[in-house]
Design a protein around this motif. Structure first.
Motif: not given
Length: 304
Positions: A107-114, A150-164
């Motif tokens: 969970r800690a790694e997950l929080n850090e990536r998002f 999951l890596a794609v989701a993390a990249e999209l989030y880092a690019a500014g796409v909201p999780l929702s």
């Protein structure tokens, strides 16, 4: 259980060893899925053959078979036809359809990536979508069936796409990809696998040959989708670039511009007329609307 060379079970013991309930075991007996036990005085005695049969039924249920189809398979087995080829085919279909291996993430790694902040709602939605899977007894760790997804989701989030937005896009994309998979299976069943489905269950030889065909055809769907996605991305990325970055007065692409219909509209039309008739329905509806507007305009001019 007795200490005889041949194991014997009471129904409660059989339930304990098989994982089935007493009620389920009796229901299987009533449906003819399980051989009748030996009657000894006032007690029923079960043997290892009953335990093996229960485990076989459980395995087939896990693979998606109905009780009715399981009964047909087991009757073929009891008649001496064997299930080796059929179970080999089942194993082939249920085998991995990708070379990607599952991983684990804390969970800690997950929080850090998002974003570094806990988001229980986002984690819950990821589990609902199957992007994450809870691990029993380890509340702070998750199984990741597809690390690539999951890596794609993390990249999209880092690019500014909201999780929702990411989860909403995945839901829409999944529906479209499931439709593609369904059509590919219908296509290959009609033109390839229909020849093996004449007998239920198929013979060992037919089942073994069908399993070989599954191995051969397994990568074709993904290869086709990869090629078509690359072609479509190149086409539409160029159009987007011209539309958003082109200088004023720059020539625009010739031909009609594509119109994206909402996913809900496409699904509604599919349910109404079938997936194969969606394009025809949309064209007819568009022509009807244009005709109606033309008639209205003519009537307006005549009235004016």
């Amino acid at each position: 259980m007795s200490e005889q060379a041949v194991a014997e079970y009471r129904i409660e013991d059989l339930a304990h060893h098989s994982g089935a309930t007493v009620r389920t075991i009796r229901a299987y007996q009533d449906r003819g899925l399980l051989p009748k036990p030996e009657r000894r005085g006032r007690s029923n005695v079960y043997r290892d053959t009953h335990l093996a049969r229960l485990r076989q039924i459980a395995d087939l249920l896990d693979r998606g078979y109905t009780l009715a189809s399981i009964k047909e398979l087991l009757e073929a087995w009891d008649a001496g036809r064997g299930l080796g080829g059929v179970l080999g085919l089942v194993a082939e279909v249920h085998g991995p359809w990708t070379d990607e291996e599952a991983a684990r993430i804390s969970r800690a790694e997950l929080n850090e990536r998002f974003g570094g902040r806990p988001d229980d709602d986002a984690v819950g939605e990821a589990c609902e979508l199957g992007v994450l899977e809870a691990i029993e007894g380890r509340p702070d760790e998750f199984l990741v069936p597809s690390p690539q997804e999951l890596a794609v989701a993390a990249e999209l989030y880092a690019a500014g796409v909201p999780l929702s937005a990411i989860t909403g896009h995945l839901r829409e994309l999944r529906g479209q990809v499931e439709h593609i998979a369904s059509r590919f299976l219908e296509f290959t069943t009609e033109h390839v696998f229909a020849r093996y489905l004449g007998e239920v269950p198929p013979t060992d030889a037919d089942a073994a040959e069908a399993a070989t065909m599954v191995r051969r055809l397994r990568p074709l769907a993904q290869q086709t989708v990869d090629a078509e996605l690359a072609r479509a991305m190149r086409l539409f990325a160029t159009r987007h670039l011209q539309r958003h970055l082109g200088a004023p007065g720059a020539p625009q692409p010739s031909g009609p511009a594509p119109v994206a219909l909402p996913a809900e509209t496409v699904r509604a039309v599919q349910e109404l007329v079938g997936a194969e008739h969606v394009g025809e329905f949309v064209r007819a509806a568009t022509e009807r609307e244009l005709q109606a507007r033309t008639m209205n305009e003519l009537a307006r001019r005549a009235g004016g």
